[in-house]
Design a protein around this motif. Sequence first.
Motif, PDB file in Angstrom:
ATOM      1  N   LEU A  45      30.079  58.748  49.687  1.00  0.00           N
ATOM      2  CA  LEU A  45      28.779  58.256  49.237  1.00  0.00           C
ATOM      3  C   LEU A  45      28.319  57.032  50.006  1.00  0.00           C
ATOM      4  O   LEU A  45      27.132  56.686  49.968  1.00  0.00           O
ATOM      5  CB  LEU A  45      28.830  57.922  47.740  1.00  0.00           C
ATOM      6  N   GLN A  46      29.237  56.366  50.681  1.00  0.00           N
ATOM      7  CA  GLN A  46      28.863  55.160  51.427  1.00  0.00           C
ATOM      8  C   GLN A  46      27.862  55.522  52.522  1.00  0.00           C
ATOM      9  O   GLN A  46      28.096  56.423  53.324  1.00  0.00           O
ATOM     10  CB  GLN A  46      30.098  54.525  52.051  1.00  0.00           C
ATOM     11  N   ASN A  47      26.727  54.838  52.525  1.00  0.00           N
ATOM     12  CA  ASN A  47      25.660  55.046  53.518  1.00  0.00           C
ATOM     13  C   ASN A  47      25.036  56.445  53.464  1.00  0.00           C
ATOM     14  O   ASN A  47      24.437  56.902  54.439  1.00  0.00           O
ATOM     15  CB  ASN A  47      26.177  54.786  54.939  1.00  0.00           C
ATOM     16  N   ALA A  48      25.176  57.110  52.321  1.00  0.00           N
ATOM     17  CA  ALA A  48      24.589  58.447  52.174  1.00  0.00           C
ATOM     18  C   ALA A  48      23.063  58.367  52.160  1.00  0.00           C
ATOM     19  O   ALA A  48      22.475  57.349  51.792  1.00  0.00           O
ATOM     20  CB  ALA A  48      25.095  59.098  50.898  1.00  0.00           C
ATOM     21  N   LYS A  49      22.427  59.477  52.561  1.00  0.00           N
ATOM     22  CA  LYS A  49      20.970  59.561  52.549  1.00  0.00           C
ATOM     23  C   LYS A  49      20.520  60.301  51.295  1.00  0.00           C
ATOM     24  O   LYS A  49      21.173  61.231  50.834  1.00  0.00           O
ATOM     25  CB  LYS A  49      20.482  60.292  53.802  1.00  0.00           C
ATOM     26  N   ALA A  77      20.575  47.781  48.975  1.00  0.00           N
ATOM     27  CA  ALA A  77      21.506  46.652  49.002  1.00  0.00           C
ATOM     28  C   ALA A  77      22.963  47.090  49.032  1.00  0.00           C
ATOM     29  O   ALA A  77      23.825  46.337  49.487  1.00  0.00           O
ATOM     30  CB  ALA A  77      21.253  45.743  47.795  1.00  0.00           C
ATOM     31  N   VAL A  78      23.258  48.317  48.544  1.00  0.00           N
ATOM     32  CA  VAL A  78      24.644  48.795  48.565  1.00  0.00           C
ATOM     33  C   VAL A  78      24.870  49.820  49.681  1.00  0.00           C
ATOM     34  O   VAL A  78      25.901  50.493  49.715  1.00  0.00           O
ATOM     35  CB  VAL A  78      25.052  49.394  47.197  1.00  0.00           C
ATOM     36  N   GLY A  79      23.896  49.969  50.598  1.00  0.00           N
ATOM     37  CA  GLY A  79      24.105  50.771  51.790  1.00  0.00           C
ATOM     38  C   GLY A  79      23.519  52.165  51.772  1.00  0.00           C
ATOM     39  O   GLY A  79      23.590  52.884  52.773  1.00  0.00           O
ATOM     40  N   LEU A  80      22.924  52.605  50.657  1.00  0.00           N
ATOM     41  CA  LEU A  80      22.309  53.929  50.609  1.00  0.00           C
ATOM     42  C   LEU A  80      20.994  53.920  51.386  1.00  0.00           C
ATOM     43  O   LEU A  80      20.308  52.900  51.448  1.00  0.00           O
ATOM     44  CB  LEU A  80      22.076  54.354  49.162  1.00  0.00           C
ATOM     45  N   VAL A  81      20.643  55.057  51.961  1.00  0.00           N
ATOM     46  CA  VAL A  81      19.480  55.142  52.849  1.00  0.00           C
ATOM     47  C   VAL A  81      18.516  56.203  52.333  1.00  0.00           C
ATOM     48  O   VAL A  81      18.909  57.366  52.151  1.00  0.00           O
ATOM     49  CB  VAL A  81      19.908  55.495  54.289  1.00  0.00           C
ATOM     50  N   ARG A  82      17.273  55.824  52.100  1.00  0.00           N
ATOM     51  CA  ARG A  82      16.289  56.828  51.701  1.00  0.00           C
ATOM     52  C   ARG A  82      15.827  57.597  52.939  1.00  0.00           C
ATOM     53  O   ARG A  82      15.348  57.023  53.912  1.00  0.00           O
ATOM     54  CB  ARG A  82      15.098  56.179  51.006  1.00  0.00           C
ATOM     55  N   ASP A  83      15.950  58.925  52.850  1.00  0.00           N
ATOM     56  CA  ASP A  83      15.542  59.808  53.952  1.00  0.00           C
ATOM     57  C   ASP A  83      15.163  61.141  53.308  1.00  0.00           C
ATOM     58  O   ASP A  83      16.008  62.010  53.097  1.00  0.00           O
ATOM     59  CB  ASP A  83      16.682  59.968  54.958  1.00  0.00           C
TER      60      ASP A  83
END
Length: 205
Positions: A45-49, A77-83
């Motif tokens: 889940l880390q840096n998931a889109k 702020a916790v590294g998730l990316v909206r895409d």
Amino acid sequence: MDKRTRRLGLAMAAMALTFLSGCASMRLIDSDVVSVAAVPAGMNLQNAKYRFERLPSQVHNPEAGLAEQQAQAAMTAVGLVRDDAGASLSVMVGFSVTQYLADPWGRPIGPGWTPYGSVAIGSGFGSHIGLGMGMRFPPPTHYRREVSVVMRDLKSGQVVYETRASHAGPWSDSVPIFATLFQAALANFPNPPAGLRRVNIELSR
């Protein structure tokens, strides 16, 4: 009192006043948070889109858009990316607020309440009558707010992360408190501790 002692006393008083002023300008939002991770093997889940999805009841609700903006800030702020085009997760956001009249300890007023306190008659090892004093009249309004974030794997449809945060208090300014609740809900992502925990975040008045 000599001049040196007087100057020291004035300096200490000024420092105390500065400290109290700083405390008075902040408030502590104490949130009760429960988070559950159910990540399948091989998934990170880390840096998931992700992309947002809404319930039918939320589609035309302008407040849902604001809640998503606040949730997005907390997730960024916790590294998730909206895409939206390349998402591997769908995210559904929930929010609610309830108003209630409160006693001096912030508890909802129930049966037996009077403007002067609460009267309770009970039995157990011995019958008793109790009267609580010190109630303000009219009693103050309190607000209980709750947010939720549910993340679902788009390939399998499985929920992989669910978190909820709630706070009850006298503050009427919903927007900054909801934003703070989303921050609390995403605390410790993606490896939250088990069970209910308290997350404290300072917020300016």
